[in-house]
Design a protein around this motif. Structure first.
Motif, PDB file in Angstrom:
ATOM      1  N   ASP A  99       0.883  -1.153   0.000  1.00  0.00           N
ATOM      2  CA  ASP A  99       0.000   0.000   0.000  1.00  0.00           C
ATOM      3  C   ASP A  99       0.924   1.208   0.000  1.00  0.00           C
ATOM      4  O   ASP A  99       1.227   1.781   1.034  1.00  0.00           O
ATOM      5  CB  ASP A  99      -0.899  -0.038   1.241  1.00  0.00           C
ATOM      6  CG  ASP A  99      -1.918   1.085   1.237  1.00  0.00           C
ATOM      7  OD1 ASP A  99      -1.838   1.937   0.346  1.00  0.00           O
ATOM      8  OD2 ASP A  99      -2.766   1.096   2.134  1.00  0.00           O
ATOM      9  N   VAL A 100       1.416   1.573  -1.210  1.00  0.00           N
ATOM     10  CA  VAL A 100       2.477   2.565  -1.325  1.00  0.00           C
ATOM     11  C   VAL A 100       1.867   3.949  -1.339  1.00  0.00           C
ATOM     12  O   VAL A 100       1.013   4.250  -2.171  1.00  0.00           O
ATOM     13  CB  VAL A 100       3.297   2.317  -2.604  1.00  0.00           C
ATOM     14  CG1 VAL A 100       4.445   3.300  -2.684  1.00  0.00           C
ATOM     15  CG2 VAL A 100       3.841   0.901  -2.617  1.00  0.00           C
ATOM     16  N   ARG A 101       2.313   4.785  -0.427  1.00  0.00           N
ATOM     17  CA  ARG A 101       1.770   6.133  -0.313  1.00  0.00           C
ATOM     18  C   ARG A 101       2.854   7.156  -0.597  1.00  0.00           C
ATOM     19  O   ARG A 101       4.016   6.949  -0.320  1.00  0.00           O
ATOM     20  CB  ARG A 101       1.196   6.368   1.094  1.00  0.00           C
ATOM     21  CG  ARG A 101       0.064   5.418   1.416  1.00  0.00           C
ATOM     22  CD  ARG A 101      -0.459   5.621   2.821  1.00  0.00           C
ATOM     23  NE  ARG A 101      -1.489   4.642   3.119  1.00  0.00           N
ATOM     24  CZ  ARG A 101      -2.771   4.826   2.869  1.00  0.00           C
ATOM     25  NH1 ARG A 101      -3.174   5.946   2.342  1.00  0.00           N
ATOM     26  NH2 ARG A 101      -3.649   3.889   3.145  1.00  0.00           N
ATOM     27  N   GLU A 102       2.418   8.270  -1.156  1.00  0.00           N
ATOM     28  CA  GLU A 102       3.321   9.372  -1.439  1.00  0.00           C
ATOM     29  C   GLU A 102       3.146  10.403  -0.334  1.00  0.00           C
ATOM     30  O   GLU A 102       2.060  10.943  -0.128  1.00  0.00           O
ATOM     31  CB  GLU A 102       2.991   9.965  -2.806  1.00  0.00           C
ATOM     32  CG  GLU A 102       3.983  11.016  -3.249  1.00  0.00           C
ATOM     33  CD  GLU A 102       3.584  11.595  -4.592  1.00  0.00           C
ATOM     34  OE1 GLU A 102       4.463  12.121  -5.269  1.00  0.00           O
ATOM     35  OE2 GLU A 102       2.404  11.527  -4.948  1.00  0.00           O
ATOM     36  N   ALA A 121      11.472   3.549   1.026  1.00  0.00           N
ATOM     37  CA  ALA A 121      11.365   4.723   1.906  1.00  0.00           C
ATOM     38  C   ALA A 121      10.409   4.451   3.058  1.00  0.00           C
ATOM     39  O   ALA A 121      10.648   4.861   4.197  1.00  0.00           O
ATOM     40  CB  ALA A 121      10.897   5.929   1.099  1.00  0.00           C
ATOM     41  N   ALA A 122       9.296   3.748   2.754  1.00  0.00           N
ATOM     42  CA  ALA A 122       8.344   3.417   3.812  1.00  0.00           C
ATOM     43  C   ALA A 122       8.982   2.492   4.843  1.00  0.00           C
ATOM     44  O   ALA A 122       8.803   2.662   6.056  1.00  0.00           O
ATOM     45  CB  ALA A 122       7.096   2.774   3.212  1.00  0.00           C
ATOM     46  N   ARG A 123       9.752   1.498   4.365  1.00  0.00           N
ATOM     47  CA  ARG A 123      10.421   0.594   5.301  1.00  0.00           C
ATOM     48  C   ARG A 123      11.443   1.343   6.144  1.00  0.00           C
ATOM     49  O   ARG A 123      11.577   1.092   7.341  1.00  0.00           O
ATOM     50  CB  ARG A 123      11.100  -0.538   4.523  1.00  0.00           C
ATOM     51  CG  ARG A 123      10.125  -1.494   3.853  1.00  0.00           C
ATOM     52  CD  ARG A 123      10.859  -2.707   3.313  1.00  0.00           C
ATOM     53  NE  ARG A 123       9.967  -3.553   2.539  1.00  0.00           N
ATOM     54  CZ  ARG A 123       9.933  -3.592   1.218  1.00  0.00           C
ATOM     55  NH1 ARG A 123      10.758  -2.815   0.527  1.00  0.00           N
ATOM     56  NH2 ARG A 123       9.092  -4.386   0.590  1.00  0.00           N
ATOM     57  N   ARG A 154       7.624   1.974  -7.285  1.00  0.00           N
ATOM     58  CA  ARG A 154       7.172   1.080  -6.231  1.00  0.00           C
ATOM     59  C   ARG A 154       8.322   0.705  -5.313  1.00  0.00           C
ATOM     60  O   ARG A 154       8.173   0.681  -4.085  1.00  0.00           O
ATOM     61  CB  ARG A 154       6.549  -0.178  -6.842  1.00  0.00           C
ATOM     62  CG  ARG A 154       5.991  -1.126  -5.803  1.00  0.00           C
ATOM     63  CD  ARG A 154       5.170  -2.215  -6.424  1.00  0.00           C
ATOM     64  NE  ARG A 154       5.991  -3.252  -7.026  1.00  0.00           N
ATOM     65  CZ  ARG A 154       5.549  -4.501  -7.238  1.00  0.00           C
ATOM     66  NH1 ARG A 154       4.326  -4.827  -6.902  1.00  0.00           N
ATOM     67  NH2 ARG A 154       6.333  -5.396  -7.777  1.00  0.00           N
ATOM     68  N   ARG A 155       9.479   0.450  -5.889  1.00  0.00           N
ATOM     69  CA  ARG A 155      10.633   0.093  -5.072  1.00  0.00           C
ATOM     70  C   ARG A 155      11.081   1.262  -4.200  1.00  0.00           C
ATOM     71  O   ARG A 155      11.336   1.112  -3.007  1.00  0.00           O
ATOM     72  CB  ARG A 155      11.793  -0.350  -5.968  1.00  0.00           C
ATOM     73  CG  ARG A 155      11.534  -1.648  -6.698  1.00  0.00           C
ATOM     74  CD  ARG A 155      12.639  -1.909  -7.718  1.00  0.00           C
ATOM     75  NE  ARG A 155      12.366  -3.111  -8.482  1.00  0.00           N
ATOM     76  CZ  ARG A 155      12.659  -4.332  -8.077  1.00  0.00           C
ATOM     77  NH1 ARG A 155      13.242  -4.508  -6.902  1.00  0.00           N
ATOM     78  NH2 ARG A 155      12.384  -5.383  -8.829  1.00  0.00           N
ATOM     79  N   GLU A 156      11.166   2.454  -4.828  1.00  0.00           N
ATOM     80  CA  GLU A 156      11.642   3.619  -4.084  1.00  0.00           C
ATOM     81  C   GLU A 156      10.717   3.956  -2.920  1.00  0.00           C
ATOM     82  O   GLU A 156      11.172   4.186  -1.786  1.00  0.00           O
ATOM     83  CB  GLU A 156      11.761   4.809  -5.028  1.00  0.00           C
ATOM     84  CG  GLU A 156      12.873   4.667  -6.067  1.00  0.00           C
ATOM     85  CD  GLU A 156      12.821   5.774  -7.095  1.00  0.00           C
ATOM     86  OE1 GLU A 156      11.937   6.657  -6.962  1.00  0.00           O
ATOM     87  OE2 GLU A 156      13.645   5.756  -8.027  1.00  0.00           O
TER      88      GLU A 156
END
Length: 486
Positions: free
Chosen positions: A11-14, A461-463, A455-457
């Motif tokens: 659940d990738v958020r900006e 960053a979230a991790r 998605r990777r970036e």
């Protein structure tokens, strides 16, 4: 990191936008690639009907243009004093539609805005196809389109050179430059995805075709290095074109002495209106494609929300421009300007166009203050349709109402478009949709490589952010335990 490294629900958020996720995906990189390339191989049962309908409309366009070239532009509704009519209205409208593609692709790329990634190729394709439609009108408006090359500063033994005091050569330079840079920018971004289509194509013929189009892309470090440099350079070149192209086109009007045109506000006014109509066209094309191809995980509500915010901002800029235009006509004290802006447009023959423009461009867009409306695909589509209608009506209002009543009342005429005018307008819309359907059928319309990189970036960053929070929590826990011991 291998493709299998990302195989858990994401659940990738900006961060700057927050709220809805910018990307939802549950598969590996390989599965994501296959999913986004599937429309290229999957049969479309109803595609042939859509292509047939839009193709017939395109044939009607070329038939009307051929008839015009053989007979003359007397077939159109143009008269004196309305020498500029549907051709220039449609030219300015189509050029404006293409502006959002460059804005999304170039400016947001340089600003490193992540939500552009899923929709930039929609916008880039839309830009190219809109410029193709726009380029038809100035050529045929010349009356003798077979002499259109006279506008280009080619080596001439007869000494026939373009008149650079005229606005026509400006349009040629602006549109041709815009088309060239937009095409190079679009095609450069396509190279990694064309190579992916080559590698995943189910038939030998498709592998060969995509292999030729991929220009030998193998995805090694040198290819990626040159790709990133070239993509950024083209983005930097395309960025000033967003401001320059429609500013140059606005000067076609502003350099005259006619009431309603002779205004210094026209360049920023036209640029804002162009981005406004361009984003509306992005919504008009993206919402049906999102539903047909089930792209809700890739084109999320975050994208809808951000595009709606851009519509709201540019809508208010256009509204402000309308107010400034009326104020300057009153403040300037020129009675001809005052009559055009304050009497003729809102109260005379074409008053219904004026108030329709105000409703479509200024009133309807206010619904986007509601987040529920901004994230509703159906509501956005309806609002975008109103904006498209309003922006075309704005061009009609600006051009026709500034011409149909000349300085001499004896020269006043009411302009009425002919059936050829309507055929050409409808034909360009059909031709545009025909090209867009071919684009969806044969080209990866979602930028796969950029999407996987984003998605990777964002996931990394979230991790990293979660690990920092965990460390802070451990530190706080250690401090509290130390305080208890004390």
């Amino acid at each position: 990191m291998t493709s299998a490294a990302i195989d858990s629900p994401l659940d990738v958020r900006e961060e700057p936008t927050g709220g809805e996720a910018v990307l939802l995906s549950r598969g590996t990189d390989l599965e994501l690639t296959d999913e986004l390339l599937a429309p290229l191989w999957r049969p479309w049962p109803r595609l042939k009907y859509a292509l047939a309908a839009t193709g017939l409309g395109a044939c009607a366009l070329f038939a009307a243009l051929t008839y015009t070239a053989i007979t003359g532009i007397g077939l159109w509704g143009n008269n004196i004093p309305v020498a500029w009519a549907f051709a220039i209205i449609n030219f300015v409208w189509w050029i404006g539609i293409g502006h959002a593609g460059t804005f999304i692709s170039a400016i947001l790329l340089l600003l490193e805005v992540s939500w552009r990634t899923s929709i930039n190729r929609f916008a880039e394709g839309m830009t190219l196809f809109a410029i193709v439609q726009a380029g038809l009108f100035p050529i045929f408006h010349l009356g003798r389109p077979w002499f259109a090359y006279w506008l280009v500063p080619y080596p001439s033994e007869m000494g026939v050179w373009p008149n650079f005091k005229s606005s026509l050569p400006w349009d040629v330079v602006a549109v041709s430059t815009y088309l060239t840079v937009s095409f190079l920018f679009w095609y450069t971004g396509l190279l990694p995805d064309l190579a992916a289509a080559r590698d995943r194509a189910p038939t030998l013929r498709q592998r060969r075709i995509y292999g030729v189009l991929a220009l030998g892309w193998r995805g090694d470090s040198q290819h990626w290095r040159h790709y990133r440099i070239g993509y950024l350079v083209l983005g930097g070149l395309a960025t000033p074109l967003v401001l320059s192209v429609h500013s140059i086109i606005s000067l076609d009007f502003a350099i005259t002495q006619l009431p309603g045109w002779h205004s210094t506000i026209f360049p920023p006014y036209f640029v804002a209106g162009a981005i406004y109509s361009g984003f509306a066209m992005v919504v008009t094309l993206m919402v049906p494609a999102r539903a047909i191809f089930k792209l809700g995980d890739v084109v999320t509500r975050n994208h809808l929300d951000n595009i709606a915010k851009m519509l709201l901002v540019t809508g208010w800029i256009v509204t402000y421009a309308y107010l400034v235009e009326a104020f300057m006509a009153w403040y300037g004290g020129n009675r001809f300007e005052m009559y055009t802006a304050l009497v003729d447009r809102p109260r005379a023959t074409y008053a219904w166009v004026y108030w329709g423009v105000i409703f479509c461009n200024c009133v309807v867009v206010q619904a986007l203050w509601s987040r529920r409306v901004r994230t509703s695909p159906g509501a956005l589509f309806v609002i975008a349709a109103f904006i498209q209608l309003g922006m075309w009506g704005e061009r009609f209002m600006l051009i026709i109402t500034s011409l149909h009543r000349d300085f001499l009342p004896s020269s006043w005429r009411v302009y009425t478009p002919s059936w050829i005018d309507w055929t050409i307008l409808g034909g360009t819309c059909s031709f545009f949709l025909f090209l867009f359907l071919l684009f969806l059928r044969f080209v990866p319309f979602i930028p796969i490589s950029e999407l996987k990189a984003m998605r990777r970036e964002l996931s990394e960053a979230a991790r990293a952010g979660r690990s920092e929070l965990a460390e802070l929590g451990d530190f706080a826990g250690a401090g509290e335990s130390g305080g208890h011991h004390a």
